[in-house]
Every structure is written in structure tokens, then in C-alpha cells.
Design a protein around this motif. Structure first.
Motif, PDB file in Angstrom:
ATOM      1  N   ALA A  83       0.833  -1.208   0.000  1.00 41.43           N
ATOM      2  CA  ALA A  83       0.000   0.000   0.000  1.00 41.43           C
ATOM      3  C   ALA A  83       0.862   1.250   0.000  1.00 41.43           C
ATOM      4  O   ALA A  83       0.599   2.212  -0.735  1.00 41.43           O
ATOM      5  N   ARG A  87       0.933   3.985  -3.126  1.00 40.08           N
ATOM      6  CA  ARG A  87       0.554   5.381  -2.894  1.00 40.08           C
ATOM      7  C   ARG A  87       1.720   6.323  -3.197  1.00 40.08           C
ATOM      8  O   ARG A  87       1.523   7.437  -3.700  1.00 40.08           O
ATOM      9  N   PHE A  90       1.662   7.023  -6.869  1.00 35.15           N
ATOM     10  CA  PHE A  90       0.548   7.936  -7.185  1.00 35.15           C
ATOM     11  C   PHE A  90       0.913   9.369  -6.783  1.00 35.15           C
ATOM     12  O   PHE A  90       0.768  10.312  -7.579  1.00 35.15           O
ATOM     13  N   SER A 118       1.886  11.083   5.677  1.00 36.83           N
ATOM     14  CA  SER A 118       1.630   9.663   5.955  1.00 36.83           C
ATOM     15  C   SER A 118       2.087   8.768   4.799  1.00 36.83           C
ATOM     16  O   SER A 118       1.771   7.589   4.774  1.00 36.83           O
ATOM     17  N   HIS A 214      -7.449   1.536  -3.208  1.00 44.11           N
ATOM     18  CA  HIS A 214      -7.888   1.563  -1.805  1.00 44.11           C
ATOM     19  C   HIS A 214      -8.432   0.213  -1.355  1.00 44.11           C
ATOM     20  O   HIS A 214      -9.036   0.117  -0.294  1.00 44.11           O
ATOM     21  N   GLY A 217      -4.410  -1.128   2.374  1.00 40.55           N
ATOM     22  CA  GLY A 217      -3.850  -0.004   3.101  1.00 40.55           C
ATOM     23  C   GLY A 217      -4.787   0.635   4.101  1.00 40.55           C
ATOM     24  O   GLY A 217      -5.910   0.178   4.318  1.00 40.55           O
ATOM     25  N   VAL A 218      -4.283   1.704   4.672  1.00 39.36           N
ATOM     26  CA  VAL A 218      -4.990   2.355   5.774  1.00 39.36           C
ATOM     27  C   VAL A 218      -5.089   3.857   5.553  1.00 39.36           C
ATOM     28  O   VAL A 218      -4.357   4.430   4.751  1.00 39.36           O
ATOM     29  N   SER A 220      -5.345   7.526   7.979  1.00 37.13           N
ATOM     30  CA  SER A 220      -5.297   8.124   9.306  1.00 37.13           C
ATOM     31  C   SER A 220      -6.730   8.459   9.708  1.00 37.13           C
ATOM     32  O   SER A 220      -7.548   8.840   8.855  1.00 37.13           O
ATOM     33  N   SER A 223      -8.384  11.522   8.383  1.00 35.68           N
ATOM     34  CA  SER A 223      -8.958  11.536   7.029  1.00 35.68           C
ATOM     35  C   SER A 223     -10.400  11.041   7.023  1.00 35.68           C
ATOM     36  O   SER A 223     -11.087  11.142   6.011  1.00 35.68           O
TER      37      SER A 223
END
Ligand code: HEM
Length: 346
Positions: A83, A87, A90, A118, A214, A217-218, A220, A223
Motif C-alpha cells: 500500500a 501510494r 501515485f 503519511s 484503496h 492499506g490504511v 489516518s 482523514s
């Protein structure tokens, strides 16, 4: 969940699903290859900005094996890495193009900006670069390493690549936190998300397909909590399934510790699968931007289509290739950094 360790064979999940994963992968490849001629006709493959498959065929033939072996070893020890590396790619591509500007350690650089605080995976890129510099000094760009590591981190689940990566990108020399406004906000509505993608030459299909990242992954809690504790702190985003909202609230109380996180795909957070789309349909998208995909008729139709894993893998592959072409530096532009965190001084 961030920082949590889990071996690749935990619960026998990776091993137990290996045969099925292989099967899905091959079916997806067949489907993808079947799509290529029509995509070429549509002009997609004609817009190649100077990248190539096997760009390093003669100059660094070991590039693929080095990137894969370092990435797989690190992912085996830390299942959060696919993840992070996906990201990272991206966030690199959306800010000044895929030029590794996110890696630079200068004052006020991109990585110091709020949306990037993050972001992780930098140490994996450093480890790959160190090995590549020993094998082929000054040849492989950091921008290409970021793209290849993202592919290989995800491929660890399948033991085969889900998408192909063109190479030949060169590294940028500028990295400014002030440029990160180009990243889409997790609180954006559908129109804002689409605008952000179209600003980079990506379309509705790319938005829906790439949002499927998505599936792993995680996020925060910061968010997510604006969706959970709106206004007087007692109302929940009406686009959120109420039972799922309660689950999110138990992971993200009000206030939440700064380090608290929640899975983006509450069903299968470590599996790169199409479950994300089913959850979006069920109003269980974790971010407001995930929920937004169900708010537009055309996007919602694509969400429905991509619940099919074969269609998801094919669409994701095509859109990753497009994302990997965004504003790349090629030819004599940019440079090949010796160290990914700093521009060359000579
Ligand atoms: C559509 C617009 C998008 C928005 C608004 C968005 C926003 C976000 C946010 C807010 C997070 C959580 C960050 C945090 O709170 O710590 C996140 C995580 C993530 N995003 Fe996106 N994202 C988008 C598209 C993408 C795309 C296109 C990719 C990759 C192709 C991607 C890959 C990921 C991954 C893998 C994570 C989990 C990272 C981790 O676990 O460390 N996202 N995204």
C-alpha cells in the motif's frame, strides 16, 4: 494497523489462496491482451511520451530482478508496504509528473506537505537504488524505481506482475510542498476528483479504476473523522452505511490519537482484490472520495462492473500505465540521480 507486522503466510491466507490468485491473474492477462488492440485504436498507446518496455535491456539487464528481489524481501517482512509503495507512486505522478520529486529531502519539499506526511516506503526505494548503483552506476532513474517497486510490491500477492511498467523516466530536480495542491482531497466530491484526474490527462475510467488501489492499506483517522462527527459531533455522513460508521467510530473515536488508522477496505485490507467496489456499493467506502464514486451514474456503473475481479485487474493495469506516463521527463531532460533523496551536485 500501520506498522503492524504479519508474515506472508499468516493464517495460511497467501498460501491458501495462491492457486486461485494465479488463476485470476492469468485470466486477467488474457483479458488485458484482448483489450490491447482496441486500446491502441483508441490512441491510448500512441500517446507514449518516450518510454519503453525493457528500456534498460542493454544498459542494466538486472534491473527487474534487483527491484523484485529487494521489494519482495521487504514486503515479506512488512505487509503494509504494498500500500505504501503504491501510494508513493501515485503521489509522485500527480505532483509535477512521475519524476521522483517526492523523494527529495530538501527544505519545504513535497514530502513535508500535509498530504504526504503519511506517505512511506522511502527506505525501500533507497535499498533498491543502492543495489542498482552497484550493478549499473548512474543508469536507472529513481522515478523508474518508484514505478517498478509499486508494481512488484503488489505482485508479491500474485507472484506475478499485475501490470507492465514502461521505463525510461528521468528524475526531476525540483520538489516543492506548494505543488502538492495537485493531489486530490479525500473530502472532495465527484466533480473535484474528476477535475483533479483530468488535469493530469486521466479520465473517468482512470478515476474509478485507480481508486481501487484503496483495496489495500490504511487511512489516518483524521482523514475519516470529519465524516463521523459532523457539525455538532453527533451526525454522520449520510452517504455512510450506519453499521459501518459505528465500526469506523470504534477505530476512530473523537478525538482520535494522531497515530490511529483504519483500514481503507474493511473487508480484506491486505488483499489486492475487487472487494473495494462491493464495499463502495454497500456505502462502506471509508473516505468521502470513495463514497463519491457512487454519486455519479456513470461512475456508479463502472463501480458495479469492477466488482468483477477480472475486469478490475484489467482496468487497473491500463490506468496504471496511463498514470505512469503523466508528465514524465525523458531523453535529455532531468537527470539520473545518484541518490534518490538528493539531486546530483555534479
Ligand atoms: C481518487 C483520489 C484519491 C484520494 C482523494 C486519495 C486519498 C487518500 C487518503 C486520504 C489516504 C489515507 C492517507 C492517510 O490518512 O494517512 C489514502 C491512502 C491510500 N491511497 Fe489514495 N487517494 C486517491 C487515489 C489513489 C490512487 C490513484 C492510488 C494509487 C494508484 C491510491 C493509493 C492509496 C493507497 C495504497 C493508500 C493506503 C496507503 C497506506 O496504507 O500507507 N490512492 N488515499
Amino acid at each position: 494497523m500501520r506498522g503492524q507486522t504479519q508474515t506472508a503466510s499468516a493464517g495460511g491466507r497467501w498460501r491458501g489462496d495462491g492457486a486461485a490468485a494465479w488463476c485470476w491473474w492469468w485470466v486477467a492477462v488474457v483479458l488485458l491482451l484482448g483489450h490491447l488492440p482496441s486500446c491502441a485504436r483508441a490512441g491510448l498507446l500512441e500517446s507514449n511520451p518516450g518510454l519503453a518496455y525493457n528500456f534498460y535491456k542493454n544498459s542494466c539487464p538486472s534491473v527487474d530482478s534487483i527491484v523484485r528481489s529487494v521489494t519482495w524481501a521487504q514486503v515479506a517482512a512488512n505487509p503494509a508496504l504494498p500500500a505504501r509503495l503504491l501510494r508513493l507512486h501515485f503521489h509522485d505522478c500527480f505532483v509535477k509528473g512521475c519524476d521522483a520529486s517526492i523523494l527529495l529531502d530538501t527544505a519545504q519539499s513535497e514530502k513535508t506537505a500535509a498530504p504526504n506526511l503519511s506517505v512511506g516506503g522511502y527506505e525501500v526505494i533507497d535499498a533498491i537504488k543502492a543495489q542498482l548503483e552497484r550493478a549499473c552506476p548512474g543508469v536507472v532513474s529513481c522515478a523508474d524505481i518508484v514505478a517498478l517497486a509499486a508494481r512488484d510490491a503488489v505482485s508479491y500477492q500474485f507472484k506475478a506482475s499485475l501490470w507492465q511498467v514502461e521505463t525510461g523516466r528521468r528524475d526531476g530536480t525540483v520538489s516543492l510542498a506548494s505543488n502538492t495542491g495537485a493531489l486530490p482531497s479525500p473530502f472532495a466530491g465527484f466533480a473535484g476528483l474528476l477535475q483533479s484526474f483530468s488535469d493530469r490527462g486521466l479520465n473517468l475510467t482512470d478515476l474509478v479504476a485507480l481508486s481501487g488501489a484503496h483495496t489495500i492499506g490504511v487511512a489516518s483517522c483524521s482523514s475519516v473523522t470529519p465524516r463521523l462527527y459532523q457539525g455538532n459531533a453527533s451526525s454522520v455522513d449520510p452517504l455512510l452505511d450506519s453499521a459501518y460508521a459505528r465500526t469506523l467510530m470504534s477505530s476512530c473515536p473523537n478525538p482520535s490519537p494522531a497515530s490511529a488508522t483504519v483500514a481503507l477496505d474493511g473487508g480484506t485490507p491486505f488483499r489486492f482484490d475487487s472487494g473495494y467496489y462491493t464495499r463502495v456499493q454497500q456505502r462502506q467506502g471509508t473516505l468521502a472520495s470513495d463514497a463519491a464514486l457512487a454519486q455519479n451514474a456513470a461512475a456508479a456503473q463502472m463501480v458495479a462492473d469492477l466488482t468483477n475481479p477480472i475486469k478490475f485487474y484489467a482496468a487497473f493495469s491500463m490506468s496504471m500505465k496511463k498514470m505512469g506516463r503523466v508528465d514524465v521527463l525523458t531523453g535529455a531532460n532531468g537527470q539520473i540521480r545518484k541518490q534518490c533523496r538528493q539531486v546530483n551536485t555534479s
